[in-house]
Write an enzyme that holds these catalytic residues in place. Structure first.
Site, mmCIF file in Angstrom:
data_model
loop_
_atom_site.group_PDB
_atom_site.id
_atom_site.type_symbol
_atom_site.label_atom_id
_atom_site.label_comp_id
_atom_site.label_asym_id
_atom_site.label_seq_id
_atom_site.Cartn_x
_atom_site.Cartn_y
_atom_site.Cartn_z
ATOM 1 N N GLU A 77 -6.097 6.730 -1.902
ATOM 2 C CA GLU A 77 -6.085 5.698 -0.869
ATOM 3 C C GLU A 77 -6.560 4.354 -1.421
ATOM 4 O OE1 GLU A 77 -5.189 4.928 2.220
ATOM 5 O OE2 GLU A 77 -3.955 6.671 1.850
ATOM 6 N N HIS B 253 0.848 -1.201 0.000
ATOM 7 C CA HIS B 253 0.000 0.000 0.000
ATOM 8 C C HIS B 253 0.885 1.253 0.000
ATOM 9 C CE1 HIS B 253 -3.501 2.491 1.600
ATOM 10 N NE2 HIS B 253 -2.465 3.248 1.949
HETATM 11 ZN ZN LIG Z 1 -2.488 5.228 2.277
#
Ligand SMILES: [Zn+2]
Lengths: 359, 88
Positions: free
Chosen positions: A200, A176
């Site tokens: 995100e 991530h």
């Molecule tokens: Zn993040």
């Protein structure tokens, strides 16, 4: 827990389902029957990934980038020794043997797995497409409950042991952070409001894909959780986010309840967290999950390719909202797969989460 | 003097708010001088921060300032970590 023989039949290894922190404990166990197989599993996981990468590379179609740029990662890991100066003390460079610090080795393996997926599935050399060296720092701060990407490198805290454990436990979390670098070098989505939630979500998507790829899991087999294994044992929850069922990852006295919405009707308007970038990401996360499971098979192949095409295609604007991103995924699915079922599946996935795809 | 810290963002996106009222506390002057040091060197507008980095809103009396990881000064780091740890 019984050791089993690995695919080479060389030595017993634990099933890879055993969480790495359990393996860590076992590998430091005084009992050699437990410690040795556990340590070998931690090492073998890395080996197996390398082998799969070579196989994948041999089969990969020639792309304009492959060959002209590095096809091997250059990873350098640093130890902040619980301080906050970055990057810290260098502890492992590319090609060097594993250290005695499992956090360093996990981060090294996680960065390698991310590099490998980008290259073998999408023909991209590192996050900038030009083989950019990957830098990670572990043991940042004291009992630091976070991991982040500072624009140049990944940074991982140890967690406080009360709420969070070591942030390197979860390969999807490592990936991530690295995916934030991928976004920075491509669409550069502004980290605020819907474009921030897309930023995100893209990191969760590629984080989860790296985990699925390294475990060899299909869309059906994947848990679609982000940060499984990161919550301390006393916390009531499975993970930090669920792409499959946003809003259900945890429900705890101290942490509260997972606030993610699963569709546009529940979109959260807030000033905090740059307009809820970690909250509203649940909506595009679920759209990706719906597409990947509708298509079936390996999620990184078709669903991941469509998302990758949009992120790197040059049309996505830095201030894109969900609808702009959704429209581009529909177009990308058509461009890449023609009039087969993929485009229809993309339309259906966005419709299920309430994001419009019409102009 | 009321010192409040709100931490938002982070990988988990979970907010935290804690505060310390220094009135009547034995260590009031220590808190107040730390708070003044932070106010003097912290901008009134939020910095852009980094992906997944913690963002902090510090309110001392009627003044509010902002900072974000990883670019905290020593005083900012001490204040936010103490308030988040010791504050109500
Ligand atoms: Zn993040």
């Amino acid at each position: 827990m019984q050791p089993r023989t690995n695919e080479d039949g060389l030595h017993p290894v634990f099933c890879t389902i055993v969480p790495p922190h359990v393996l860590d404990k076992l590998s430091h166990s005084g009992d050699a029957r437990l410690a040795d197989p556990a340590r070998r599993t931690l090492e073998a996981d890395g080996l197996r990934r390398n082998r799969r990468r070579l196989t994948a590379l041999a089969a990969a179609p020639a792309t304009p980038t492959a060959g002209a740029v590095p096809v091997k990662p250059h990873r350098t890991l640093y130890d902040c020794e619980n301080g906050t100066s970055l990057p810290g003390r260098q502890v492992r460079d590319e090609g060097q043997k594993p250290t005695s610090d499992a956090s360093v080795n996990r981060a090294y393996a996680g960065l390698g797995a991310t590099f490998e997926l980008l290259l073998s599935a999408y023909g991209r050399s590192s996050i900038d497409g030009k083989g950019l060296p990957l830098i990670g720092s572990v043991h940042y701060g004291h009992e630091y409950n976070n991991a982040f990407f500072d624009g140049e490198q990944m940074v991982f805290g140890d967690g406080d042991g009360e709420i969070f454990l070591d942030f390197t436990y979860a390969i999807d979390v490592i990936a991530h952070e690295l995916a934030h670098g991928l976004t920075q070098y491509t669409a550069n989505l502004r980290y605020e409001g819907q474009s921030g939630a897309l930023n995100e979500s893209v990191s969760d998507v590629f984080g989860s894909l790296v985990k699925q790829y390294s475990l060899g899991q299909s869309a059906e087999q994947a848990d679609w959780l982000i940060g499984a294994g990161l919550l301390a044992p006393r916390v009531s929850g499975d993970a930090l986010r669920s792409m499959k069922a946003p809003g259900t990852a945890y429900d705890d006295d101290v942490l509260g309840k997972d606030p993610q919405p699963a569709s546009m009707e529940e979109y959260v308007e807030t000033e905090e967290d740059n307009g809820g970038v970690h909250i509203n990401s649940g909506i595009p996360n679920r759209a990706f999950y719906l597409l990947a499971t509708a298509l079936g098979g390996n999620a990184w192949e078709r669903a991941g390719q469509i998302w990758f095409d949009v992120l790197t295609g040059g049309e996505l604007t830095a201030t894109a909202d969900f609808a702009e991103f959704a429209r581009l995924t529909v177009a990308a699915a058509g461009d890449r797969f023609g009039e087969r079922g993929e485009r229809e599946a993309v339309l259906k996935a966005w419709s299920e989460v309430g994001v419009p795809t019409a102009e | 003097m009321l010192i409040q810290v709100t931490r938002t963002g982070g990988f988990a996106g979970i907010s935290r708010h804690h505060e310390v009222d220094t009135e009547g506390r034995e260590d009031a002057t220590e808190w107040e001088s730390l708070a003044q040091e932070v106010l003097a060197a912290t901008p009134d507008a939020p910095p852009s921060g980094v992906p997944d980095g913690f963002r902090y809103r510090i309110t001392v009396g009627d003044r509010t300032v902002y900072c974000a990881d990883p670019d905290l000064t020593g005083a900012q780091r001490t204040l936010v970590s103490r308030i988040l740890k010791e504050g109500a």
